[in-house]
Scaffold this motif. Sequence first.
Motif, PDB file in Angstrom:
ATOM      1  N   ASN A 174     101.064  19.242  32.812  1.00 16.48           N
ATOM      2  CA  ASN A 174     100.265  21.333  32.752  1.00 16.48           C
ATOM      3  C   ASN A 174      99.272  21.397  32.781  1.00 16.48           C
ATOM      4  OD1 ASN A 174     103.346  21.819  30.910  1.00 16.48           O
ATOM      5  ND2 ASN A 174     102.646  19.607  30.309  1.00 16.48           N
ATOM      6  N   HIS A 175      98.831  20.861  33.241  1.00 20.73           N
ATOM      7  CA  HIS A 175      97.102  21.475  34.246  1.00 20.73           C
ATOM      8  C   HIS A 175      97.385  22.048  35.104  1.00 20.73           C
ATOM      9  CE1 HIS A 175      93.088  19.447  34.175  1.00 20.73           C
ATOM     10  NE2 HIS A 175      93.353  20.075  34.803  1.00 20.73           N
ATOM     11  N   PHE A 176      97.117  23.791  34.391  1.00 17.09           N
ATOM     12  CA  PHE A 176      96.947  24.555  35.400  1.00 17.09           C
ATOM     13  C   PHE A 176      95.850  25.030  36.489  1.00 17.09           C
ATOM     14  CE2 PHE A 176     100.301  25.215  32.230  1.00 17.09           C
ATOM     15  CZ  PHE A 176     101.843  24.478  33.023  1.00 17.09           C
ATOM     16  N   HIS A 177      94.590  24.219  35.876  1.00 18.02           N
ATOM     17  CA  HIS A 177      93.552  25.153  36.909  1.00 18.02           C
ATOM     18  C   HIS A 177      92.831  23.651  37.235  1.00 18.02           C
ATOM     19  CE1 HIS A 177      91.178  27.281  39.167  1.00 18.02           C
ATOM     20  NE2 HIS A 177      90.203  28.030  37.889  1.00 18.02           N
ATOM     21  N   GLY A 178      92.807  23.146  38.670  1.00 19.62           N
ATOM     22  CA  GLY A 178      92.489  21.821  38.810  1.00 19.62           C
ATOM     23  C   GLY A 178      90.362  21.864  38.581  1.00 19.62           C
ATOM     24  N   ALA A 179      89.509  23.404  38.892  1.00 18.13           N
ATOM     25  CA  ALA A 179      88.960  23.327  39.283  1.00 18.13           C
ATOM     26  C   ALA A 179      87.599  22.647  38.550  1.00 18.13           C
ATOM     27  CB  ALA A 179      88.283  25.412  39.151  1.00 18.13           C
ATOM     28  N   PRO A 180      86.859  21.452  38.338  1.00 15.77           N
ATOM     29  CA  PRO A 180      85.370  21.107  37.502  1.00 15.77           C
ATOM     30  C   PRO A 180      85.097  22.340  36.980  1.00 15.77           C
ATOM     31  CG  PRO A 180      84.754  21.110  39.778  1.00 15.77           C
ATOM     32  CD  PRO A 180      86.205  21.956  39.765  1.00 15.77           C
ATOM     33  N   LEU A 181      84.661  21.804  35.642  1.00 15.47           N
ATOM     34  CA  LEU A 181      83.885  22.399  35.119  1.00 15.47           C
ATOM     35  C   LEU A 181      82.209  22.003  35.614  1.00 15.47           C
ATOM     36  CD1 LEU A 181      84.392  22.316  30.980  1.00 15.47           C
ATOM     37  CD2 LEU A 181      85.207  24.663  32.697  1.00 15.47           C
ATOM     38  N   VAL A 182      81.497  23.513  36.389  1.00 16.32           N
ATOM     39  CA  VAL A 182      80.035  23.601  36.822  1.00 16.32           C
ATOM     40  C   VAL A 182      79.293  24.086  36.038  1.00 16.32           C
ATOM     41  CG1 VAL A 182      78.989  22.934  39.088  1.00 16.32           C
ATOM     42  CG2 VAL A 182      81.108  22.048  38.788  1.00 16.32           C
ATOM     43  N   SER A 231      80.683  27.813  35.189  1.00 18.97           N
ATOM     44  CA  SER A 231      81.065  28.567  36.718  1.00 18.97           C
ATOM     45  C   SER A 231      81.972  29.864  36.785  1.00 18.97           C
ATOM     46  CB  SER A 231      80.597  29.089  38.293  1.00 18.97           C
ATOM     47  OG  SER A 231      80.955  28.164  39.088  1.00 18.97           O
ATOM     48  N   GLU A 232      83.560  28.522  36.636  1.00 23.77           N
ATOM     49  CA  GLU A 232      84.458  29.153  36.011  1.00 23.77           C
ATOM     50  C   GLU A 232      85.500  28.314  35.438  1.00 23.77           C
ATOM     51  OE1 GLU A 232      86.873  28.869  40.128  1.00 23.77           O
ATOM     52  OE2 GLU A 232      84.901  28.788  41.542  1.00 23.77           O
ATOM     53  N   PRO A 233      85.018  29.434  34.046  1.00 23.19           N
ATOM     54  CA  PRO A 233      86.121  28.883  32.845  1.00 23.19           C
ATOM     55  C   PRO A 233      87.429  27.974  33.222  1.00 23.19           C
ATOM     56  CG  PRO A 233      86.974  31.559  33.109  1.00 23.19           C
ATOM     57  CD  PRO A 233      85.247  30.800  34.681  1.00 23.19           C
ATOM     58  N   ASN A 234      87.670  26.895  32.985  1.00 19.04           N
ATOM     59  CA  ASN A 234      88.894  26.156  33.357  1.00 19.04           C
ATOM     60  C   ASN A 234      89.353  25.072  31.624  1.00 19.04           C
ATOM     61  OD1 ASN A 234      91.145  24.473  33.850  1.00 19.04           O
ATOM     62  ND2 ASN A 234      90.249  23.185  35.528  1.00 19.04           N
ATOM     63  N   PRO A 235      89.993  25.479  30.536  1.00 27.93           N
ATOM     64  CA  PRO A 235      90.130  25.187  29.416  1.00 27.93           C
ATOM     65  C   PRO A 235      91.035  23.801  29.384  1.00 27.93           C
ATOM     66  CG  PRO A 235      92.005  27.343  29.381  1.00 27.93           C
ATOM     67  CD  PRO A 235      90.974  26.972  30.905  1.00 27.93           C
ATOM     68  N   LEU A 241     104.739  33.057  22.596  1.00 29.50           N
ATOM     69  CA  LEU A 241     103.281  32.545  23.669  1.00 29.50           C
ATOM     70  C   LEU A 241     102.091  32.038  23.222  1.00 29.50           C
ATOM     71  CD1 LEU A 241     102.417  33.591  26.425  1.00 29.50           C
ATOM     72  CD2 LEU A 241     101.305  36.149  25.803  1.00 29.50           C
ATOM     73  N   ILE A 242     101.750  30.913  23.932  1.00 29.71           N
ATOM     74  CA  ILE A 242      99.831  30.545  23.697  1.00 29.71           C
ATOM     75  C   ILE A 242      99.043  30.625  25.030  1.00 29.71           C
ATOM     76  CG2 ILE A 242      99.349  28.556  23.123  1.00 29.71           C
ATOM     77  CD1 ILE A 242     101.561  27.259  22.104  1.00 29.71           C
ATOM     78  N   ASN A 243      97.824  31.412  24.195  1.00 33.77           N
ATOM     79  CA  ASN A 243      97.299  31.395  25.082  1.00 33.77           C
ATOM     80  C   ASN A 243      95.899  30.703  24.923  1.00 33.77           C
ATOM     81  OD1 ASN A 243      98.349  34.223  26.669  1.00 33.77           O
ATOM     82  ND2 ASN A 243      97.592  34.555  25.067  1.00 33.77           N
ATOM     83  N   PHE A 244      95.092  30.166  25.902  1.00 34.46           N
ATOM     84  CA  PHE A 244      93.858  29.875  25.790  1.00 34.46           C
ATOM     85  C   PHE A 244      92.652  30.460  25.965  1.00 34.46           C
ATOM     86  CE2 PHE A 244      95.800  25.303  26.365  1.00 34.46           C
ATOM     87  CZ  PHE A 244      95.980  24.982  25.374  1.00 34.46           C
ATOM     88  N   LEU A 245      91.622  30.467  25.071  1.00 37.44           N
ATOM     89  CA  LEU A 245      90.875  31.764  25.342  1.00 37.44           C
ATOM     90  C   LEU A 245      89.330  30.540  26.067  1.00 37.44           C
ATOM     91  CD1 LEU A 245      91.189  33.959  21.901  1.00 37.44           C
ATOM     92  CD2 LEU A 245      92.425  34.136  24.465  1.00 37.44           C
ATOM     93  N   SER A 246      89.430  31.326  27.150  1.00 31.21           N
ATOM     94  CA  SER A 246      88.084  30.634  28.076  1.00 31.21           C
ATOM     95  C   SER A 246      86.818  32.235  29.054  1.00 31.21           C
ATOM     96  CB  SER A 246      88.086  29.577  29.831  1.00 31.21           C
ATOM     97  OG  SER A 246      88.344  28.302  28.521  1.00 31.21           O
ATOM     98  N   PRO A 247      86.481  32.480  27.646  1.00 26.45           N
ATOM     99  CA  PRO A 247      85.447  34.023  28.191  1.00 26.45           C
ATOM    100  C   PRO A 247      84.625  33.463  29.339  1.00 26.45           C
ATOM    101  CG  PRO A 247      85.430  33.533  25.346  1.00 26.45           C
ATOM    102  CD  PRO A 247      85.576  32.271  25.945  1.00 26.45           C
ATOM    103  N   PRO A 248      84.961  34.229  30.670  1.00 22.96           N
ATOM    104  CA  PRO A 248      85.737  35.852  29.752  1.00 22.96           C
ATOM    105  C   PRO A 248      87.014  35.756  30.233  1.00 22.96           C
ATOM    106  CG  PRO A 248      84.470  35.316  32.716  1.00 22.96           C
ATOM    107  CD  PRO A 248      83.922  34.204  31.722  1.00 22.96           C
ATOM    108  N   GLY A 249      87.705  34.612  30.600  1.00 21.32           N
ATOM    109  CA  GLY A 249      89.204  34.417  30.606  1.00 21.32           C
ATOM    110  C   GLY A 249      89.594  33.843  29.983  1.00 21.32           C
ATOM    111  N   ALA A 250      90.931  34.225  30.445  1.00 19.47           N
ATOM    112  CA  ALA A 250      91.701  33.563  28.790  1.00 19.47           C
ATOM    113  C   ALA A 250      93.725  33.455  30.038  1.00 19.47           C
ATOM    114  CB  ALA A 250      92.854  34.595  28.404  1.00 19.47           C
TER     115      ALA A 250
END
Length: 397
Positions: A111-119, A47-51, A289-298
């Motif tokens: 360097n873990h910039f988003h704490g949301a679990p993968l659900v 429901s919320e992308p998190n690489p 610059l380094i982006n991680f792509l996790s559709p629909p977000g980056a």
Amino acid sequence: MTVHPAFPADSSPVDPELAPLTVRVVDPLALSPMLAEAWDRLAAQASEPNPFVERWCLQSALHLLDPDRQARLVMVRDGSDGPVIGVMPLILSARYGRVPIRHVAGWVHANHFHGAPLVRAGFERLFWSILLGWCDASHWARTLLHAPRLTEDGPLHCALMDVARVRGREAVTVHHEERAFLDSDLSPGDYWNASVRAKKRKELRRQANRLAELGAIGFRRWQVGERVDDWVDAFLQLEGSGWKGRERSALASQNDTAAWFRAIIAAGAEAGRLDMRAFELDGRPLAMLINFLSPPGAFSFKTAFDEDYARFSPGVLLQQDNLDILSDDRIRWADSCAAPDHPMIDSVWRERRRLVWVNVPLSGTADRIRFALLTRAEGFWRRWKNRTTTAKQQDAP
């Protein structure tokens, strides 16, 4: 399977009424092919992308950045061989900040910039219900569950607050931050013109023209199939040459972070999650610059620039080129992963993402008492800090 002594090793239903849903603590380095595939499938259904919680990124972090093996990977799944509905790294901590209170927390590293679990989308409330129920029923869990860096008012944050309320608890937001975010239907050019003042755009054009007098300038983007090692070496050298290197906070300053960085860049390339860019002068990178792509977000994971050329604003010029990330049909928004009030990216990306750190008490009587005392103490501390800050501002000349 190696597990923390306090964590149960076997799959076990949390509540007979919720069977066959199970919570398992798994060894991320000894996953069966079936579980590995289920984890990867979950990333595409989240429901919320998190690489940072996807397998290609988190496995290496748990292996290289948690040498004492304190963190554990928790999976909630539908039965013994059904789909995984949630994945979250957890840690049992003996301290809450400076306070010696044992609690359960979402595991993150620097360097873990988003704490949301993968659900799995649509299962957010069920995931939190199962996880909290599992903690409540476990003799090792104490006081509270601490969930860091959730997107405020996102599906996971709302579900956690709702589940806590239904279970007769008060979830408390203990910290919040706001950082630059990119979310627009404008073309890259129109967004740039709307976001950056005309005077600043003119100055940047002048700087680019001055830089072009020193040699050939251009933008380059990593291509699928291209070796990543050369890019990694260049980035580590560029980042290490600046203030981060001097303060020993660059990725290359520590062997574990350097090894982890190399591992996730290679894994991200293999997983199709990698976007790397460089702004170059005569083939030498002045900004990367380094982006991680996790559709629909980056997620704009890391950036670095050559401080010897700071007067030409190479990092800002590269960010102008990076606006075309929204031209990718898979990507609708991008998270800067930047610190709050970042002077460079805040001046380019106009939208903001607000993140919250949330505490939820566990159900035991002693847990609720400790939680209430901790919450009251935090409230006193925050009010004291706000009064002190206000007083200093009023006394300033």
